[in-house]
Design a protein around this motif. Structure first.
Motif, short mmCIF file in Angstrom:
data_model
loop_
_atom_site.label_atom_id
_atom_site.label_comp_id
_atom_site.label_asym_id
_atom_site.label_seq_id
_atom_site.Cartn_x
_atom_site.Cartn_y
_atom_site.Cartn_z
N PHE A 193 59.11 53.46 43.94
CA PHE A 193 57.98 52.55 44.10
C PHE A 193 58.16 51.34 43.20
O PHE A 193 58.53 51.47 42.03
N THR A 194 57.88 50.17 43.75
CA THR A 194 57.79 48.95 42.96
C THR A 194 56.51 48.24 43.36
O THR A 194 56.38 47.78 44.49
N GLN A 195 55.55 48.20 42.46
CA GLN A 195 54.26 47.58 42.76
C GLN A 195 54.36 46.08 42.50
O GLN A 195 54.17 45.62 41.38
N ASN A 196 54.61 45.33 43.55
CA ASN A 196 54.79 43.88 43.40
C ASN A 196 53.54 43.10 43.78
O ASN A 196 53.61 41.94 44.17
N THR A 197 52.39 43.76 43.68
CA THR A 197 51.11 43.10 43.93
C THR A 197 50.12 43.51 42.84
O THR A 197 50.20 44.62 42.31
N ASP A 198 49.21 42.60 42.49
CA ASP A 198 48.20 42.94 41.49
C ASP A 198 46.94 43.52 42.13
O ASP A 198 45.95 43.78 41.44
N ASN A 199 46.98 43.77 43.44
CA ASN A 199 45.86 44.37 44.15
C ASN A 199 46.08 45.89 44.19
O ASN A 199 46.82 46.41 45.02
N PHE A 200 45.44 46.59 43.26
CA PHE A 200 45.65 48.04 43.14
C PHE A 200 45.20 48.78 44.40
O PHE A 200 45.87 49.70 44.86
N GLY A 201 44.06 48.38 44.96
CA GLY A 201 43.54 49.05 46.14
C GLY A 201 44.45 48.91 47.34
O GLY A 201 44.71 49.87 48.07
N LEU A 202 44.95 47.70 47.56
CA LEU A 202 45.82 47.45 48.71
C LEU A 202 47.13 48.23 48.56
O LEU A 202 47.63 48.81 49.54
N PHE A 203 47.68 48.27 47.35
CA PHE A 203 48.92 49.00 47.13
C PHE A 203 48.72 50.49 47.37
O PHE A 203 49.53 51.14 48.04
N PHE A 204 47.62 51.04 46.86
CA PHE A 204 47.39 52.48 47.01
C PHE A 204 47.10 52.85 48.46
O PHE A 204 47.45 53.95 48.91
N LYS A 205 46.48 51.94 49.19
CA LYS A 205 46.14 52.21 50.58
C LYS A 205 47.38 52.51 51.41
O LYS A 205 47.32 53.28 52.39
N ASN A 206 48.51 51.95 51.04
CA ASN A 206 49.75 52.14 51.79
C ASN A 206 50.55 53.37 51.34
O ASN A 206 51.64 53.61 51.84
N LEU A 207 49.99 54.12 50.39
CA LEU A 207 50.64 55.35 49.93
C LEU A 207 50.00 56.55 50.62
O LEU A 207 48.84 56.49 51.04
N PRO A 208 50.68 57.67 50.70
CA PRO A 208 50.19 58.80 51.51
C PRO A 208 49.26 59.76 50.79
O PRO A 208 48.82 60.75 51.39
N TYR A 209 48.91 59.51 49.53
CA TYR A 209 48.31 60.56 48.72
C TYR A 209 46.91 60.96 49.15
O TYR A 209 46.55 62.15 49.08
N THR A 210 46.10 60.00 49.60
CA THR A 210 44.75 60.37 50.03
C THR A 210 44.81 61.31 51.23
O THR A 210 44.12 62.34 51.26
N GLN A 211 45.63 60.98 52.21
CA GLN A 211 45.76 61.84 53.38
C GLN A 211 46.37 63.18 53.01
O GLN A 211 45.98 64.23 53.55
N LYS A 214 47.24 61.03 40.56
CA LYS A 214 47.72 59.89 41.36
C LYS A 214 46.71 58.74 41.31
O LYS A 214 47.09 57.57 41.17
N LEU A 215 45.44 59.07 41.42
CA LEU A 215 44.40 58.03 41.36
C LEU A 215 44.43 57.34 40.01
O LEU A 215 44.28 56.11 39.92
N ASN A 216 44.61 58.09 38.95
CA ASN A 216 44.70 57.50 37.61
C ASN A 216 45.90 56.58 37.50
O ASN A 216 45.78 55.42 37.10
N VAL A 217 47.06 57.09 37.86
CA VAL A 217 48.31 56.32 37.69
C VAL A 217 48.28 55.05 38.52
O VAL A 217 48.65 53.97 38.03
N PHE A 218 47.83 55.15 39.76
CA PHE A 218 47.89 53.98 40.65
C PHE A 218 46.67 53.07 40.54
O PHE A 218 46.58 52.07 41.26
N SER A 219 45.76 53.39 39.63
CA SER A 219 44.67 52.46 39.31
C SER A 219 44.88 51.83 37.94
O SER A 219 43.97 51.20 37.40
N GLY A 220 46.06 52.01 37.38
CA GLY A 220 46.39 51.36 36.13
C GLY A 220 46.15 52.18 34.88
O GLY A 220 46.39 51.71 33.77
N ARG A 221 45.66 53.42 35.02
CA ARG A 221 45.47 54.26 33.84
C ARG A 221 46.83 54.77 33.36
O ARG A 221 47.74 54.99 34.15
N THR A 222 46.96 54.94 32.06
CA THR A 222 48.25 55.31 31.51
C THR A 222 48.09 56.07 30.20
O THR A 222 47.20 55.77 29.40
N PHE A 223 48.97 57.03 29.96
CA PHE A 223 48.99 57.75 28.69
C PHE A 223 49.50 56.87 27.55
O PHE A 223 49.40 57.25 26.38
N ASN A 224 50.05 55.71 27.88
CA ASN A 224 50.64 54.82 26.88
C ASN A 224 49.67 53.79 26.32
O ASN A 224 50.05 52.97 25.49
#
Length: 356
Positions: A58-76, A91-101
């Motif tokens: 994965f390379t997230q080349n957009t700053d729109n978190f919702g649009l990027f996550f929408k194209n991933l299969p995890y919700t389904q 997955k929701l944490n990681v792809f909404s910008g949350r991080t252990f760092n």
């Protein structure tokens, strides 16, 4: 040095809600968060498209978190029970910008259980569980009444009204939960001017921590992922001299009556997270944290409003960026009080399919 061949995922990150950071995830499980301060990070991420990146999933080349996550299969995948509740929340944490760092953006997990007194945990009884349709701050009607009264006074002095002055997770609560494990021990001590906080305010008991989150006028915290997989945060294996409380030395964390040791607590707590009740209702909590009830009028209706500084649109007002004193104040809130996750869903989150 981060070798290109070791990178499995590159995600856009914000720092204090500025679009200036990147997180690299490596195939060995390590991750590194890099902030470029005044330089926007999306062009840097896009430059990786010119390199041989066959190993990068994965390379997230957009700053729109919702649009990027929408194209991933995890919700389904979650709806169809291909992944667990725990995995989906991560997955929701990681792809909404949350991080252990970044302690100000540490991953958020929900309080699941409200029964910490019974000797046997009954996962078939709905009364065992907390109401996942409400934020922690709204679970106690008496406290919510007081918070609404305070919110009304904010309007009278010209401040945009809100209910909660601290986030569902913030650095202070993370350091308290992880007090017995480094580097969080040192981070906590640094935050408290070189010593442990007063013993009465430390994380000494899971039942008491839950009661505080339900009753304290300034405590609306959820919990962190370690509650579902790590026993070490419950044990004082490093033999830290944490202090005394009620005449007793503080050592390991007091557990609920239904858990005889940390392993049993983590096992049963994880089992509760994967229970039928949580599977049937988790979508309601997702609506509050990442979904349509996170902000706007629906958040107001759901008693789910936080200090305006904590949302990711705070810098849309150019005055907040240009006024150095105002900017410093906002960044201090984001650093210490917490940040609302980037929104992933604009519509009600679908419910999980029943067991076939």
């Amino acid at each position: 040095i981060i070798l290109l061949k070791e990178i499995s995922m590159i995600l856009f990150r914000t720092h204090l809600n500025h679009p200036t950071a990147i997180e690299f995830f490596l195939s060995n499980g390590f991750s590194y968060l890099i902030n470029f301060f005044e330089v926007k990070s999306i062009p840097i991420i896009r430059s990786f498209s010119y390199l041989n990146q066959s190993r990068i999933h994965f390379t997230q080349n957009t700053d729109n978190f919702g649009l990027f996550f929408k194209n991933l299969p995890y919700t389904q995948d979650w709806i169809n029970r291909k992944i667990s509740n725990f995995e989906y929340l991560m997955k929701l944490n990681v792809f909404s910008g949350r991080t252990f760092n970044d302690p100000s953006q540490y991953p958020i997990m929900p309080w699941i259980i409200k029964d910490y007194e019974s000797k046997v945990l009954d996962l078939t009884n709905p009364e065992t569980f907390r109401d996942l349709s409400k934020p922690v701050g709204a679970l106690n009607e008496g406290r919510l009444f007081d918070l609404k009264a305070k919110m009304g006074s904010l309007s009278e002095i010209g401040i945009k009204p809100y209910l909660y002055s601290s986030g569902a997770i913030n650095p202070l609560s993370t350091y308290l939960f992880m007090l017995r494990v480094e580097p969080f021990t040192t981070l906590h001590i640094d935050l408290q001017s070189g010593r442990f906080d007063h013993a009465a305010r430390l994380f000494n008991s899971i039942p008491i921590a839950f009661k505080l989150a339900m009753r304290n006028p300034n405590d609306y915290r959820e919990i962190i992922p370690e509650f579902f997989y790590l026993t070490e945060f419950l044990e004082n294996k490093n033999h830290f001299d944490i202090g005394t409380f009620n005449g007793k030395d503080i050592n390991s964390v007091e557990l609920p009556n239904w858990a005889s040791n940390p392993f049993e607590f983590v096992y049963l707590h994880r089992k509760a997270l994967e229970s039928d009740y949580v599977s049937d209702n988790l979508n309601k909590w997702i609506d509050l944290i990442w979904g349509e009830k996170q902000r706007g009028q629906k958040a107001v209706n759901a008693d789910n409003t936080y200090m305006p500084y904590m949302y990711d649109d705070i810098w849309d007002d150019e005055n907040n960026l240009q006024d150095l004193a105002q900017r410093a104040q906002i960044e201090s809130v984001l650093t210490h009080v917490g940040q609302i996750p980037h929104q992933l869903f604009q519509k009600p989150h679908p419910q999980r399919n029943p067991v076939q």
